[in-house]
Design a protein around this motif. Structure first.
Motif, PDB file in Angstrom:
ATOM      1  N   SER A 177       8.549  13.872  -0.233  1.00  0.00           N
ATOM      2  CA  SER A 177       7.378  13.396  -0.974  1.00  0.00           C
ATOM      3  C   SER A 177       7.480  11.901  -1.251  1.00  0.00           C
ATOM      4  O   SER A 177       6.516  11.137  -1.073  1.00  0.00           O
ATOM      5  N   LEU A 178       8.688  11.461  -1.650  1.00  0.00           N
ATOM      6  CA  LEU A 178       8.882  10.038  -1.937  1.00  0.00           C
ATOM      7  C   LEU A 178       8.802   9.206  -0.662  1.00  0.00           C
ATOM      8  O   LEU A 178       8.199   8.116  -0.644  1.00  0.00           O
ATOM      9  N   LEU A 179       9.415   9.696   0.417  1.00  0.00           N
ATOM     10  CA  LEU A 179       9.369   8.951   1.685  1.00  0.00           C
ATOM     11  C   LEU A 179       7.931   8.826   2.205  1.00  0.00           C
ATOM     12  O   LEU A 179       7.546   7.798   2.783  1.00  0.00           O
ATOM     13  N   TYR A 180       7.147   9.875   1.995  1.00  0.00           N
ATOM     14  CA  TYR A 180       5.733   9.839   2.384  1.00  0.00           C
ATOM     15  C   TYR A 180       4.996   8.754   1.603  1.00  0.00           C
ATOM     16  O   TYR A 180       4.246   7.942   2.183  1.00  0.00           O
ATOM     17  N   LYS A 181       5.235   8.722   0.285  1.00  0.00           N
ATOM     18  CA  LYS A 181       4.547   7.732  -0.549  1.00  0.00           C
ATOM     19  C   LYS A 181       5.010   6.307  -0.233  1.00  0.00           C
ATOM     20  O   LYS A 181       4.222   5.362  -0.240  1.00  0.00           O
ATOM     21  N   ILE A 182       6.301   6.153   0.051  1.00  0.00           N
ATOM     22  CA  ILE A 182       6.836   4.826   0.391  1.00  0.00           C
ATOM     23  C   ILE A 182       6.253   4.344   1.713  1.00  0.00           C
ATOM     24  O   ILE A 182       5.897   3.168   1.886  1.00  0.00           O
ATOM     25  N   ALA A 183       6.116   5.253   2.704  1.00  0.00           N
ATOM     26  CA  ALA A 183       5.532   4.898   4.005  1.00  0.00           C
ATOM     27  C   ALA A 183       4.072   4.473   3.836  1.00  0.00           C
ATOM     28  O   ALA A 183       3.603   3.513   4.476  1.00  0.00           O
ATOM     29  N   LEU A 184       3.346   5.177   2.986  1.00  0.00           N
ATOM     30  CA  LEU A 184       1.966   4.779   2.704  1.00  0.00           C
ATOM     31  C   LEU A 184       1.906   3.397   2.073  1.00  0.00           C
ATOM     32  O   LEU A 184       1.056   2.568   2.411  1.00  0.00           O
ATOM     33  N   HIS A 185       2.846   3.160   1.122  1.00  0.00           N
ATOM     34  CA  HIS A 185       2.881   1.854   0.454  1.00  0.00           C
ATOM     35  C   HIS A 185       3.157   0.740   1.452  1.00  0.00           C
ATOM     36  O   HIS A 185       2.635  -0.389   1.337  1.00  0.00           O
TER      37      HIS A 185
END
Length: 602
Positions: free
Chosen positions: A312-320
């Protein structure tokens, strides 16, 4: 979004800390090797969770020991199964524990192995298998005498219910352990479990005193896994209160110590929580670093909360970072992990519901059986009443018979006592004068009719009054008993021995002439003279003067026999005491005197 530690990795803690309580293994008696092996086993047991590296090293040496008994082999297999379980290879560990359960191992070892499978079932989310072995544990527990092992089982049960999300139920088991144990290791585990339950029930506060107290206790017993687990909950509380920096500081200060334990699940949880903390603090590079580390640590474990959080965090970081391709990849993995996790949650709730349904079904069956039993009881009431009446009658009869027997026994004892008082001298245990007269007359009548010889010995203790006056009546009583004792040993079984009164004794000898009677009297005289009086507390001389007569001289009348023997006794006393004299009739004495005078004429 998911702040709490997933139950799966949590349950592995129990494998480290609780299941493998102190194991006493007896090795073959082989001198120095025996002593060395015992020391290594003791060390391995004490280091099993505090120093896994040393533990593994010691076990590698122990498996090379040969000539182990079946019990010793079972105990060593249990430690090896623990080693496999600690490494996270649960699929391989379960058959090893099953082998111990089905072996000829003692009940304590089987119980521990069964508890291990319960815990592994929770970790692997095989709830049905867990409930099967939980029922086995309930059946085995009455046979287990070791209280620490039972407490370990309660702790494992608490962990198992935590895995099902039943924190209130698990809390009760942990509380039972806390209230009934004095073992600090188990108290540490109970405190940890109660903190865990409060955390998930959202009643734990970061300033609660029990948090620090539990940390100190678990540090004292060197249960580092529990310590770091409690710190993990505390870091979660900091994040819940938006104290991000406090959470980061707490996790960073302790992750190095945790890594030394090589306990992968908890290390993965620390990394995932650090990733979340750095993400909230907008330090995305560090968040990505710790998220990837967490994923590396969870390889082979399954779809845990750490994996879901990390993706979940890696997904959000990639979006950022506007890396949409990477974001899509992470989101897909996140969705797959979350779906698997939800399916696991459904499975465990279904397993719990099935267990509850089964328990309800069993209760209904019990209720139905109770109704049937009630009907059977009603049908058998009359029979039972008749049986009770018969039983009551039997009891009355038995009680009556018992009373009669008891009364008869008491009457017999009383009769025996009265007979003893009537027939025997209370001091010396020989016949008294009254009974002697009766028995002696019967013996005299028999000897007269059978034309058998009969003799009578009478003796009197010399200077007995002086003994009483000088040393007391207790000493005199001792002398009388001792005289009776030594004379009784010399006599025959059918001799009639009596104390006529005071210091005067009499022995009636059937089928015995005067010569044999004199020999018997002389033996008694010597025995009395040889009595050592120091046991009385005093030293004094004890002698007796004896008089002997027989029926040929005195006739077959008891009074005459006693009178003549008494006369002979006085003859002994006048002759200087401590002598034996045979009764001489007056006519015999006069004839002897006349013969002496006639000889003097010449």
């Amino acid at each position: 979004m998911f702040l709490f530690l997933h139950f799966k990795s949590r349950f592995k803690v129990i494998i480290v800390n609780l299941l493998f309580s102190t194991i006493l293994i007896t090795f073959p008696s082989s001198g120095n090797e025996l002593k060395n092996v015992e020391q290594q086993l003791k060390a391995a047991n004490s280091l099993r969770s505090s120093d896994p590296k040393k533990f593994n090293s010691i076990l590698n040496k122990l498996i090379k020991v040969k000539s182990l008994s079946n019990k010793q082999k079972n105990d060593l297999d249990y430690l090896l199964a623990y080693q496999v379980a600690y490494s996270g290879n649960f699929k391989e560990a379960i058959p090893l524990f099953e082998k111990i359960i089905n072996s000829n191992a003692n009940i304590d070892l089987k119980f521990r192995a069964n508890s291990s499978i319960i815990n592994i079932s929770a970790i692997s989310q095989d709830w049905r298998q867990g409930f099967v072995h939980l029922n086995k544990a309930i059946q085995m527990m009455p046979k287990v005498k070791n209280s620490l092992i039972k407490q370990d089982s309660l702790i494992i049960t608490s962990f198992f219910y935590y895995g099902l999300g039943q924190y209130t139920l698990g809390y009760k088991y942990a509380q039972q352990v806390k209230e009934n144990t004095k073992n600090k290791r188990n108290l540490c585990a109970a405190n940890y479990l109660m903190i865990k339950a409060k955390f998930y029930l959202k009643t734990l506060q970061k300033n609660d005193l029990e948090i620090q107290d539990s940390i100190e206790l678990c540090k004292m017993v060197k249960e580092q896994i529990y310590v770091h687990d409690i710190l993990f909950y505390l870091a979660n509380l900091h994040l819940n209160n938006n104290d991000v920096l406090l959470a980061i500081t707490l996790l960073k200060n302790n992750i190095g110590h945790l890594e030394k334990t090589k306990f992968t699940p908890l290390i993965a949880q620390y990394n995932s929580l650090l990733a979340k903390a750095y993400f909230l603090n907008k330090e995305f590079s560090k968040a990505k670093q710790y998220a990837n580390t967490s994923l590396l640590k969870t390889e082979g474990i399954g779809n845990t909360a750490e994996i879901i959080l990390a993706y979940s965090l890696l997904y959000k970081i990639a979006l950022h970072n506007n890396d949409h391709q990477q974001a899509l990849t992470h989101y897909i993995k996140y969705a797959e992990a979350d779906k698997a996790h939800l399916e696991g949650e459904k499975a465990k709730h279904l397993a719990f519901q099935l267990a509850e349904h089964k328990e309800l079904e069993q209760k209904n069956q019990i209720a139905l059986l109770n109704k049937k039993n009630s009907l059977l009881t009603a049908e058998q009431a009359l029979i039972k009443a008749n049986a009770e009446n018969n039983r009551f009658i039997m009891i009355i009869l038995i009680m009556t018979l018992s009373v009669l027997i008891l009364w008869g026994v008491r009457l017999l004892r009383a009769h025996k006592r009265i007979k003893e008082l009537a027939e025997y001298d209370a001091l010396t245990g020989i016949y008294n004068r009254g009974h002697f007269t009766q028995v002696a007359n019967n013996a005299i009548t028999y000897c007269q009719s059978a034309e058998q010889s009969l003799s009578l010995i009478m003796f009197d203790l010399d200077h007995f009054k002086n003994i009483n006056d000088s040393y007391g009546h207790a000493c005199g009583d001792w002398a009388l008993k001792k005289v009776a004792e030594v004379c009784k040993k010399i006599g025959r079984q059918n001799d009639i021995f009596a104390r006529l009164g005071g210091e005067e004794f009499c022995i009636l000898l059937t089928s015995c002439d005067s010569k044999a009677a004199q020999l018997r009297a002389e033996a008694c005289r010597q025995a009395i003279a040889e009595i050592i009086t120091t046991d009385s507390g005093f030293e004094f001389s004890l002698t007796a003067s004896f008089g002997v007569t027989e029926a040929k001289i005195s006739g077959f009348e008891l009074e005459q026999l006693l009178a003549d023997a008494d006369s002979a006794t006085y003859t002994s006393k006048h002759a200087g005491r401590n002598k034996v004299s045979l009764f001489q009739p007056k006519t015999t004495i006069e004839q002897t005197a006349a013969l002496d005078n006639s000889q003097n004429i010449f």
